[in-house]
Enzyme design. Sequence first.
Site, mmCIF file in Angstrom:
data_model
loop_
_atom_site.group_PDB
_atom_site.id
_atom_site.type_symbol
_atom_site.label_atom_id
_atom_site.label_comp_id
_atom_site.label_asym_id
_atom_site.label_seq_id
_atom_site.Cartn_x
_atom_site.Cartn_y
_atom_site.Cartn_z
ATOM 1 N N CYS A 1 0.680 1.879 -5.795
ATOM 2 C CA CYS A 1 -0.198 2.648 -6.667
ATOM 3 C C CYS A 1 0.342 4.047 -6.911
ATOM 4 C CB CYS A 1 -1.623 2.708 -6.122
ATOM 5 S SG CYS A 1 -1.761 3.572 -4.574
ATOM 6 N N HIS B 1 0.829 -1.200 0.000
ATOM 7 C CA HIS B 1 0.000 0.000 0.000
ATOM 8 C C HIS B 1 0.863 1.250 0.000
ATOM 9 C CE1 HIS B 1 -4.152 -1.227 0.455
ATOM 10 N NE2 HIS B 1 -3.773 -2.204 1.239
ATOM 11 N N ARG C 1 0.682 2.670 -11.821
ATOM 12 C CA ARG C 1 1.446 1.944 -10.800
ATOM 13 C C ARG C 1 2.880 2.490 -10.819
ATOM 14 N NH1 ARG C 1 -2.999 0.838 -10.084
ATOM 15 N NH2 ARG C 1 -4.006 -1.188 -10.041
#
Lengths: 53, 232
Positions: free
Chosen positions: B200, B131, B209
């Site tokens: 991301c 994340h 990405r």
Amino acid sequence: MYGWIWRHLPGNAWVKALLSLLLVLAVVYVLFQYVFPWAEPLLPFNDVTVDGQ
Amino acid sequence: MSVRALVRTFSELCITVGTVIVLFVVYVLFWTGVKADRAMDHQIDRLQDQWAEQSLAARDGKSGRGAPLLALHTKYEDGEPFAVMYIPRFGFTWNKPVLQGTATGTLKKGLGHYARTAQLGQKGNFAVAGHRRTYGDPFKDFPELRPGDAVVLTDGTTWFTYRIDRKPYRTLPADIGVIDPVPRKSGYREPGRYLTLTTCEPEWGHSHRLIAWAHLDATQPVEAGKPEALRR
């Protein structure tokens, strides 16, 4: 809506205030424990992979 | 129902919706971090436990060399932690567990290893997703990675030091070539022992990405102490 709830709570003003506080806490708990964990993956923050799994 | 009651109910509904939205923002920005920190600490504790048991078993077992060899060939189990990652560029105390698989639930508890890519330290491409924001923001400083930066991993028996080879590369979500054994666009030509990190981009979005590539620079057994890159 809130007036209706207030009128239907039992007891005097102090008891009503205490009960409302408990109701608010219960709602926040349900939101954090069940509703938000369900809603959060619908947002884009989880898309961190390149193969779309 | 009078107009007055209608207007009052409508405004109360608006206030309620607003409050729920504010609470949701608190949940996403703050509470997921609290939950993830707890979950990641738990995963690291589990690993330490497992490794302690392994080394005890090795000491009590017939041969001292048996256990490390065994650990190398262990199959990673889906959703289970198997390594800890250190990236000094993200802070001296930055360390996160690496779990097998990239399912949504797995990534809430740590970094996720793409199941179909190579194992840690082996020939091929060891690819890991994490994340950028929410759930502890593990890869928040991803764009800060520079060539030469160390990415250190340990599986309890060996330290693996990878070195970043180029600045983070921005690509599209469907570009799965970036986790190939010899990643496309990475500049690597020969098969080798590579590492790929993905997250991301932009920070709060999902249109692209960010990719970082590294090659295996050094390995050493845990008995030899912390690798150079982690010493201050």
